[in-house]
Design a protein around this motif. Sequence first.
Motif, PDB file in Angstrom:
ATOM      1  N   UNK A  86       0.693  -1.633  -0.148  1.00 17.80           N
ATOM      2  CA  UNK A  86       0.210  -0.026   0.058  1.00 17.80           C
ATOM      3  C   UNK A  86       1.048   1.240  -0.112  1.00 17.80           C
ATOM      4  N   UNK A  87       2.353   1.241   0.111  1.00 16.02           N
ATOM      5  CA  UNK A  87       3.065   2.065  -0.122  1.00 16.02           C
ATOM      6  C   UNK A  87       4.152   2.967  -1.284  1.00 16.02           C
ATOM      7  N   UNK A  88       4.099   3.987  -0.859  1.00 14.63           N
ATOM      8  CA  UNK A  88       4.823   4.357  -2.270  1.00 14.63           C
ATOM      9  C   UNK A  88       5.423   3.800  -3.145  1.00 14.63           C
ATOM     10  N   UNK A  89       6.824   2.698  -2.163  1.00 19.89           N
ATOM     11  CA  UNK A  89       7.681   1.594  -3.108  1.00 19.89           C
ATOM     12  C   UNK A  89       6.692   0.934  -4.061  1.00 19.89           C
ATOM     13  N   UNK A  90       6.377   0.804  -3.445  1.00 18.60           N
ATOM     14  CA  UNK A  90       5.658  -0.758  -4.243  1.00 18.60           C
ATOM     15  C   UNK A  90       4.480  -0.014  -5.707  1.00 18.60           C
ATOM     16  N   UNK A  91       3.697   0.466  -5.471  1.00 25.15           N
ATOM     17  CA  UNK A  91       2.420   1.567  -5.659  1.00 25.15           C
ATOM     18  C   UNK A  91       3.282   2.233  -6.943  1.00 25.15           C
ATOM     19  N   UNK A  92       4.359   2.800  -7.346  1.00 23.39           N
ATOM     20  CA  UNK A  92       5.386   3.762  -8.209  1.00 23.39           C
ATOM     21  C   UNK A  92       5.048   4.878  -7.881  1.00 23.39           C
ATOM     22  N   UNK A  93       5.538   6.012  -9.067  1.00 23.75           N
ATOM     23  CA  UNK A  93       4.827   7.125  -9.063  1.00 23.75           C
ATOM     24  C   UNK A  93       4.748   7.837 -10.681  1.00 23.75           C
ATOM     25  N   UNK A  94       3.257   8.012 -10.347  1.00 22.37           N
ATOM     26  CA  UNK A  94       3.245   8.241 -11.844  1.00 22.37           C
ATOM     27  C   UNK A  94       3.367   6.863 -12.990  1.00 22.37           C
ATOM     28  N   UNK A  95       2.493   5.988 -12.409  1.00 14.92           N
ATOM     29  CA  UNK A  95       2.886   5.066 -13.491  1.00 14.92           C
ATOM     30  C   UNK A  95       4.590   4.438 -13.715  1.00 14.92           C
ATOM     31  N   UNK A  96       4.967   4.618 -13.043  1.00 14.63           N
ATOM     32  CA  UNK A  96       7.153   4.438 -13.126  1.00 14.63           C
ATOM     33  C   UNK A  96       7.234   3.579 -11.634  1.00 14.63           C
ATOM     34  N   UNK A  97       8.251   2.352 -12.108  1.00 16.67           N
ATOM     35  CA  UNK A  97       8.391   1.687 -11.003  1.00 16.67           C
ATOM     36  C   UNK A  97       9.360   3.193 -10.155  1.00 16.67           C
ATOM     37  N   UNK A  98       9.084   2.824  -9.210  1.00 15.89           N
ATOM     38  CA  UNK A  98      10.104   3.157  -7.883  1.00 15.89           C
ATOM     39  C   UNK A  98      11.550   2.946  -7.231  1.00 15.89           C
ATOM     40  N   UNK A  99      12.976   3.731  -7.198  1.00 19.19           N
ATOM     41  CA  UNK A  99      13.661   3.162  -7.088  1.00 19.19           C
ATOM     42  C   UNK A  99      14.335   3.747  -6.092  1.00 19.19           C
ATOM     43  N   UNK A 100      15.012   3.280  -4.553  1.00 19.41           N
ATOM     44  CA  UNK A 100      15.530   4.215  -4.205  1.00 19.41           C
ATOM     45  C   UNK A 100      17.119   3.542  -3.219  1.00 19.41           C
ATOM     46  N   UNK A 101      17.532   4.808  -3.907  1.00 17.71           N
ATOM     47  CA  UNK A 101      19.377   4.452  -4.301  1.00 17.71           C
ATOM     48  C   UNK A 101      19.124   5.218  -2.615  1.00 17.71           C
ATOM     49  N   UNK A 102      21.042   4.065  -1.896  1.00 18.93           N
ATOM     50  CA  UNK A 102      20.844   4.923  -0.594  1.00 18.93           C
ATOM     51  C   UNK A 102      22.454   6.043  -0.928  1.00 18.93           C
ATOM     52  N   UNK A 103      22.301   7.196  -0.330  1.00 16.80           N
ATOM     53  CA  UNK A 103      22.962   7.913  -1.053  1.00 16.80           C
ATOM     54  C   UNK A 103      24.056   8.359   0.684  1.00 16.80           C
ATOM     55  N   UNK A 104      24.266   7.197   1.199  1.00  6.50           N
ATOM     56  CA  UNK A 104      24.733   7.478   2.346  1.00  6.50           C
ATOM     57  C   UNK A 104      24.908   8.688   3.203  1.00  6.50           C
ATOM     58  N   UNK A 116      20.891  16.603  -1.002  1.00  8.45           N
ATOM     59  CA  UNK A 116      20.947  15.543  -2.206  1.00  8.45           C
ATOM     60  C   UNK A 116      20.222  14.220  -2.625  1.00  8.45           C
ATOM     61  N   UNK A 117      19.629  13.733  -1.604  1.00 11.54           N
ATOM     62  CA  UNK A 117      18.044  13.018  -1.703  1.00 11.54           C
ATOM     63  C   UNK A 117      17.126  13.972  -2.774  1.00 11.54           C
ATOM     64  N   UNK A 118      17.102  15.479  -2.360  1.00 10.62           N
ATOM     65  CA  UNK A 118      16.721  16.695  -3.152  1.00 10.62           C
ATOM     66  C   UNK A 118      17.109  16.513  -4.768  1.00 10.62           C
ATOM     67  N   UNK A 119      18.183  17.007  -5.144  1.00 12.81           N
ATOM     68  CA  UNK A 119      18.950  16.745  -6.149  1.00 12.81           C
ATOM     69  C   UNK A 119      18.198  15.581  -6.926  1.00 12.81           C
ATOM     70  N   UNK A 120      19.015  14.557  -6.411  1.00 10.17           N
ATOM     71  CA  UNK A 120      18.897  13.674  -7.559  1.00 10.17           C
ATOM     72  C   UNK A 120      17.142  12.699  -7.593  1.00 10.17           C
ATOM     73  N   UNK A 121      16.412  13.851  -7.028  1.00 11.42           N
ATOM     74  CA  UNK A 121      14.926  12.868  -7.137  1.00 11.42           C
ATOM     75  C   UNK A 121      14.524  12.991  -8.564  1.00 11.42           C
ATOM     76  N   UNK A 122      14.161  12.418  -8.798  1.00 10.51           N
ATOM     77  CA  UNK A 122      13.457  12.603 -10.616  1.00 10.51           C
ATOM     78  C   UNK A 122      12.417  11.089 -11.192  1.00 10.51           C
TER      79      UNK A 122
END
Length: 155
Positions: A86-104, A116-122
């Motif tokens: 039910x969460x956004x990662x599985x549902x995706x974003x506007x029809x796209x698969x959602x991947x979440x990368x570790x930025x350290x 940094x996370x805001x800069x790379x999101x999209x």
Amino acid sequence: MTVFLTGYSYWDNTPPASAIIGRPIIHEVAAGIGTYDDPVTLAVGWRIDEGKVSEDFQPGTRFYIPRLRKYAIVEDLCGDGAKPQGGPCHIGWEGYHWLDIYVDGSTRTAEISQQCMEKLTGIQPVLIKPRKGYLISPGPIVETGCKVFQVSLLK
């Protein structure tokens, strides 16, 4: 393929201020410098059906992210709770698969990591199951200045 990419840091991992991961393959904790042999940990959505866990991409699946010039590998889960589907990662974003990368960010502040996370999101292109040899910019994402690059045609 085109995905919605976000980042997660040492500071907002579960639990916070840790690098614990749920599906270790190469690393024991979230890590990686982005080379083919040392890809960055990637979290993906998942679901629970009748007690069975299913990841959106199998642990060990590699990606190449041209905008970051990094290879990444599925080693973690994005989202939690009794119904992660039910969460956004599985549902995706506007029809796209959602991947979440570790930025350290473990050696920087939570605020720098968040910027940094805001800069790379999209929404951006990635390669799934890539070959070796793509251009890389090695190092932990936050610690090396959170570099993002123009995406050119991949060959």
